[in-house]
Write an enzyme that holds these catalytic residues in place. Sequence first.
Site, PDB file in Angstrom:
ATOM      1  N   HIS A  54       3.334   7.302   4.697  1.00 23.37           N
ATOM      2  CA  HIS A  54       2.199   7.951   5.089  1.00 23.37           C
ATOM      3  C   HIS A  54       0.828   7.452   5.311  1.00 23.37           C
ATOM      4  O   HIS A  54      -0.038   7.597   6.269  1.00 23.37           O
ATOM      5  CB  HIS A  54       1.877   9.330   3.836  1.00 23.37           C
ATOM      6  CG  HIS A  54       0.855  10.038   4.308  1.00 23.37           C
ATOM      7  ND1 HIS A  54       0.961  11.676   4.559  1.00 23.37           N
ATOM      8  CD2 HIS A  54      -0.497  10.198   4.283  1.00 23.37           C
ATOM      9  CE1 HIS A  54      -0.215  11.997   4.735  1.00 23.37           C
ATOM     10  NE2 HIS A  54      -1.064  11.608   4.348  1.00 23.37           N
ATOM     11  N   GLU A  55       0.609   6.505   4.262  1.00 28.44           N
ATOM     12  CA  GLU A  55      -0.744   5.777   4.360  1.00 28.44           C
ATOM     13  C   GLU A  55      -0.626   4.682   5.339  1.00 28.44           C
ATOM     14  O   GLU A  55      -1.594   4.309   5.944  1.00 28.44           O
ATOM     15  CB  GLU A  55      -1.099   5.288   2.775  1.00 28.44           C
ATOM     16  CG  GLU A  55      -1.329   6.188   1.737  1.00 28.44           C
ATOM     17  CD  GLU A  55      -2.321   7.099   2.029  1.00 28.44           C
ATOM     18  OE1 GLU A  55      -3.384   6.618   2.724  1.00 28.44           O
ATOM     19  OE2 GLU A  55      -2.436   8.282   1.599  1.00 28.44           O
TER      20      GLU A  55
ATOM     21  N   HIS B 196      -1.824   5.917   8.681  1.00 30.61           N
ATOM     22  CA  HIS B 196      -3.484   5.870   8.799  1.00 30.61           C
ATOM     23  C   HIS B 196      -3.718   4.352   8.923  1.00 30.61           C
ATOM     24  O   HIS B 196      -4.935   4.203   9.636  1.00 30.61           O
ATOM     25  CB  HIS B 196      -3.942   6.614   7.347  1.00 30.61           C
ATOM     26  CG  HIS B 196      -3.759   7.826   6.939  1.00 30.61           C
ATOM     27  ND1 HIS B 196      -4.012   8.683   8.121  1.00 30.61           N
ATOM     28  CD2 HIS B 196      -3.344   8.740   6.083  1.00 30.61           C
ATOM     29  CE1 HIS B 196      -3.817  10.002   7.341  1.00 30.61           C
ATOM     30  NE2 HIS B 196      -3.460   9.963   6.283  1.00 30.61           N
TER      31      HIS B 196
ATOM     32  N   ASP C  89      -5.940  15.476   4.697  1.00 31.10           N
ATOM     33  CA  ASP C  89      -5.834  15.307   6.133  1.00 31.10           C
ATOM     34  C   ASP C  89      -6.055  16.333   7.048  1.00 31.10           C
ATOM     35  O   ASP C  89      -6.901  16.078   7.944  1.00 31.10           O
ATOM     36  CB  ASP C  89      -4.490  14.422   6.472  1.00 31.10           C
ATOM     37  CG  ASP C  89      -4.371  13.073   5.786  1.00 31.10           C
ATOM     38  OD1 ASP C  89      -5.202  12.390   5.446  1.00 31.10           O
ATOM     39  OD2 ASP C  89      -3.185  12.858   5.426  1.00 31.10           O
TER      40      ASP C  89
END
Length: 389
Positions: A85-86, A89, A180
């Site tokens: 997930h990170e 980003h 988010d």
Amino acid sequence: MPAHDVPSPSESDRRAPAPVPPGHFRVGRFLGVDVLVTRSWFLLAALIAFLMAPVVDEVEPGLGAWKYVAGLVIAVVYAFTILVHEAAHAVSSRRYGHPVESITLHFLGGHTGVDGGPRSARQEFVMSIVGPLASLGVALVAWLLGQVLPGGLIGLVIGTLAWANLVIGVFNLLPGLPLDGGRVLKALVWGATRNEVRGTIVAGWSGRIVALLTLLLPLVMERVYDVRADVTSWAFAVLLAAFIWSGATAAMQGARLRRTLPSLVARQLARRTLAVPADLPIAEAVRRAQEAEAGSIVTVDTDGRPVGIVNEAAVDATPDDRRPWVPASAVARSLVPGMTLPVDIKGEELIRAITFLPAHEYLLVDAEGSIYGVLATADVDRAFRERHR
């Protein structure tokens, strides 16, 4: 979409690793970015291992103490879901030219340390949405794998991977900062109103509402899964709500701060300045400054180049009987790189400049490099407090 060159992982790997903050541990690199874990993550891993052990025992009986090891493996798998997930980003941030310092895993999830923020609503939208989409993508892949792989312990791990990513993806899409989904809402309001601060305020208030609704999560779980909420469930809901509320509040405070900063213009805060030879006695320099109604004194060399700013406190500390004999240079701070600023500097750039090199006073020069005045940090602080009321 427009994109900047993205450093390859191999290029990033050659860079010297950044210092690790206290309470953090570097566990490796992922896509060229340092991966850190906090002490709280180890607490989360132990908690997951403890809670999953009975489930492991049901799926694979007879493991004994090894069921806790299996639970720990599930905790690591969960950490991998946060990492993916990170990382999404991080990749999108680097694509827009924002260096990524690290990815940190902690008790409540993860954080991507990005140097600089989005420069447009579109960048904010893309950099925000990719994380939840990556989680939902992993959930889909894990679910498909679960349809063809055998059950047992492997099936449990794959099922946990699918379920965890589904929850992470959906939860992070909730429209409230600091989630988010809140950043997505901010981007939409920012794009519609052309006002980033307004977008942040709207998403911040929405985040507070999400925080309050999070307190009801144990009751929702009772209705959906017919499982009575225990003390642990309520404690986690309160902790999560507090995290969201504080993040939303901090974002709103930061937005109000950015709304104040543009009104801080160095030119408007400049003190009238008198330039004197560096070897001129303090007494004469002060007399000339009073005569010219100047609020500051700058010493210059024989060629007229500024070399220092006379410190008012140092002047006051000099006895009157010595002032005719002590040169102004003796009570002046030498100008070093970073202490000379353009007179038109303002807003966030001004704050960054005086934060980078803390000093009581800075020399302001015009476009031709001529002395315009002196900027006192005290004047900046006073102006900020007045505008921020």
